[in-house]
Scaffold this active site. Structure first.
Site, PDB file in Angstrom:
ATOM      1  N   TRP A 128       0.859  -1.183   0.000  1.00 42.50           N
ATOM      2  CA  TRP A 128       0.000   0.000   0.000  1.00 42.50           C
ATOM      3  C   TRP A 128       0.896   1.233   0.000  1.00 42.50           C
ATOM      4  O   TRP A 128       1.819   1.329   0.823  1.00 42.50           O
ATOM      5  CB  TRP A 128      -0.902  -0.036   1.229  1.00 42.50           C
ATOM      6  CG  TRP A 128      -1.857   1.102   1.372  1.00 42.50           C
ATOM      7  CD1 TRP A 128      -2.693   1.594   0.426  1.00 42.50           C
ATOM      8  CD2 TRP A 128      -2.074   1.886   2.557  1.00 42.50           C
ATOM      9  NE1 TRP A 128      -3.429   2.641   0.935  1.00 42.50           N
ATOM     10  CE2 TRP A 128      -3.062   2.842   2.242  1.00 42.50           C
ATOM     11  CE3 TRP A 128      -1.532   1.869   3.837  1.00 42.50           C
ATOM     12  CZ2 TRP A 128      -3.521   3.773   3.164  1.00 42.50           C
ATOM     13  CZ3 TRP A 128      -1.987   2.786   4.761  1.00 42.50           C
ATOM     14  CH2 TRP A 128      -2.967   3.730   4.429  1.00 42.50           C
ATOM     15  N   ASP A 209      -1.228  -5.646   9.382  1.00 45.27           N
ATOM     16  CA  ASP A 209      -2.246  -4.708   8.896  1.00 45.27           C
ATOM     17  C   ASP A 209      -3.418  -5.541   8.394  1.00 45.27           C
ATOM     18  O   ASP A 209      -3.330  -6.192   7.351  1.00 45.27           O
ATOM     19  CB  ASP A 209      -1.650  -3.851   7.780  1.00 45.27           C
ATOM     20  CG  ASP A 209      -2.607  -2.758   7.315  1.00 45.27           C
ATOM     21  OD1 ASP A 209      -3.732  -2.688   7.830  1.00 45.27           O
ATOM     22  OD2 ASP A 209      -2.225  -1.981   6.418  1.00 45.27           O
ATOM     23  N   LYS A 244     -13.739  -1.198   5.407  1.00 46.15           N
ATOM     24  CA  LYS A 244     -14.188  -2.011   4.275  1.00 46.15           C
ATOM     25  C   LYS A 244     -15.254  -3.013   4.682  1.00 46.15           C
ATOM     26  O   LYS A 244     -16.290  -3.133   4.026  1.00 46.15           O
ATOM     27  CB  LYS A 244     -13.004  -2.764   3.663  1.00 46.15           C
ATOM     28  CG  LYS A 244     -12.086  -1.996   2.729  1.00 46.15           C
ATOM     29  CD  LYS A 244     -11.516  -0.771   3.295  1.00 46.15           C
ATOM     30  CE  LYS A 244     -10.444  -0.142   2.408  1.00 46.15           C
ATOM     31  NZ  LYS A 244      -9.565   0.719   3.220  1.00 46.15           N
TER      32      LYS A 244
END
Length: 391
Positions: A128, A209, A244
């Site tokens: 990311w 993460d 999300k």
């Protein structure tokens, strides 16, 4: 003062949004920004979220500050979803609410800097794009290593092993818990086992993460690697995002969990997390965490949320299957998980896909497969073939 500033480059994804909106072609396809879309192309508010918000509207009687730790009932109710019900985690875990997963990463980075400023953060690439800047901004040294070969669309596991084997005791290793962003390529369970052994042998600290739990293979399956790693190591950090899997993107809902070596360290970790949160954002926003807490407190709302999340997961994997079936060269996409896959292409090719075909994706070749419809597969494959990305 401000005469000394230099202009920073514009965020490429924000520029992509504007370009897509300005494009008046009817056949354009948005594979850019990483949000889930339904069969109508919308990013809807989940039914469980609407039910929780209605409940809060009718019952919430104050907007007073939460405190730096945030909504600790929210943090507590998330814990079994992430970590399961092992008593080991109950005795050695402490958590704090954060503004999204990004806030959790930043708070974790500053906690590392406070505890061990000489620690390096090992980061597999591609990753990311905000990972490295977050750690660097916390004054930590970031050491990259190659994680994936995009041409072969597979993990470069020898590179991973070499990076961990050469790391110093106390160094931190950033892992994507599931649904790797941007590649969609995750370690196999056997690879995770080898990683756990290396972490223990080299006395390294994992920082996981976990931003897409439930959008790969389901809540339990997606948490399995995290639980395996935590079962092996003495210390760890976990950045969690509800953006999300609860569809709460703009509410910025997350948590940082820290697993300590023993009970004695829990209080020290908790006090430092609260102090660092206090100087970063003082008090976290309430609404999103209150929504998640309300859902998890209610068996009916929780069941509704789980069913909706399963529907979302099935749809994303259905999009993957449709694109993989449209071209043999894309068969690997059906084996990957999460919102993203990352094709090997130049920035010029990505620009040509936008200009000539109305296919919008990041310049790196990252595609948000949750943004497409199964019926888009043919147009995407045609465009990729026209630009030489497929045979």
């Amino acid at each position: 003062m401000f005469d000394q500033l230099n202009n920073r480059p514009a965020d490429s994804l924000l520029a992509l949004i504007k370009a897509f909106q300005a494009d008046d072609r009817t056949g354009k396809i948005d594979l850019g920004v990483g949000v889930y879309r339904d069969t109508m192309g919308r990013t809807p508010v989940m039914r469980a979220v609407k039910a929780a918000e209605q409940f809060l509207l009718e019952t919430q009687d104050s907007k007073k500050y939460l405190g730096p730790e945030g909504d600790l009932q929210f943090v507590h109710l998330l814990q079994p979803i992430v970590f399961g019900k092992s008593p080991k985690f109950d005795r050695r875990l402490v958590g704090i609410q954060t503004p999204g997963g990004s806030g959790a990463l930043r708070l974790g980075a500053e906690l590392i800097q406070t505890a061990n400023p000489s620690a390096k953060v090992l980061l597999g690439t591609p990753s990311w794009p905000n990972h490295a800047p977050i750690f660097s901004s916390a004054r930590l040294a970031v050491k990259d290593y190659a994680f994936v070969d995009l041409t072969l669309q597979q993990v470069k596991f020898d590179s991973v092993v070499d990076a961990l084997s050469s790391a110093a005791e106390g160094d931190v290793v950033l892992f994507h818990g599931c649904c790797h962003n941007p590649t969609g390529i995750d370690f196999t369970i056997e690879q995770w086992r080898q990683i756990a052994e290396l972490l223990v042998a080299r006395r390294l600290v994992p920082f996981i993460d976990l931003a897409y739990q439930g959008l790969g293979d389901g809540l339990e399956q997606d948490a399995a690697p995290t639980r395996m790693i935590l079962d092996a190591v003495d210390e760890a950090l976990i950045a969690y995002s509800c953006d999300k899997n609860f569809g709460l993107y703009r509410e910025r809902v997350g948590a940082l969990y820290v697993m300590t070596r023993n009970n004695d360290d829990i209080g020290k970790a908790e006090s430092n997390m609260a102090a660092l949160a206090r100087v970063n954002w003082s008090m976290p926003p309430d609404h999103g965490a209150a929504v998640v807490r309300t859902i998890l407190e209610s068996p009916e709302m929780s069941a509704m949320w789980r069913a909706e999340l399963d529907e979302m997961c099935e749809r994303v994997n259905g999009n993957r299957a449709a694109l993989a079936a449209a071209a043999p060269d894309l068969a690997f996409i059906s084996r990957q998980r999460g919102l993203f896959s990352n094709l090997s292409m130049s920035r010029e090719t990505a620009a040509a896909l936008r200009a000539r075909h109305g296919i919008y994706m990041a310049a790196s070749g990252r595609m948000n497969l949750a943004g497409m419809q199964p019926t888009d597969a043919g147009a995407i494959v045609t465009a990729l073939r026209a630009e030489g990305c497929l045979k």
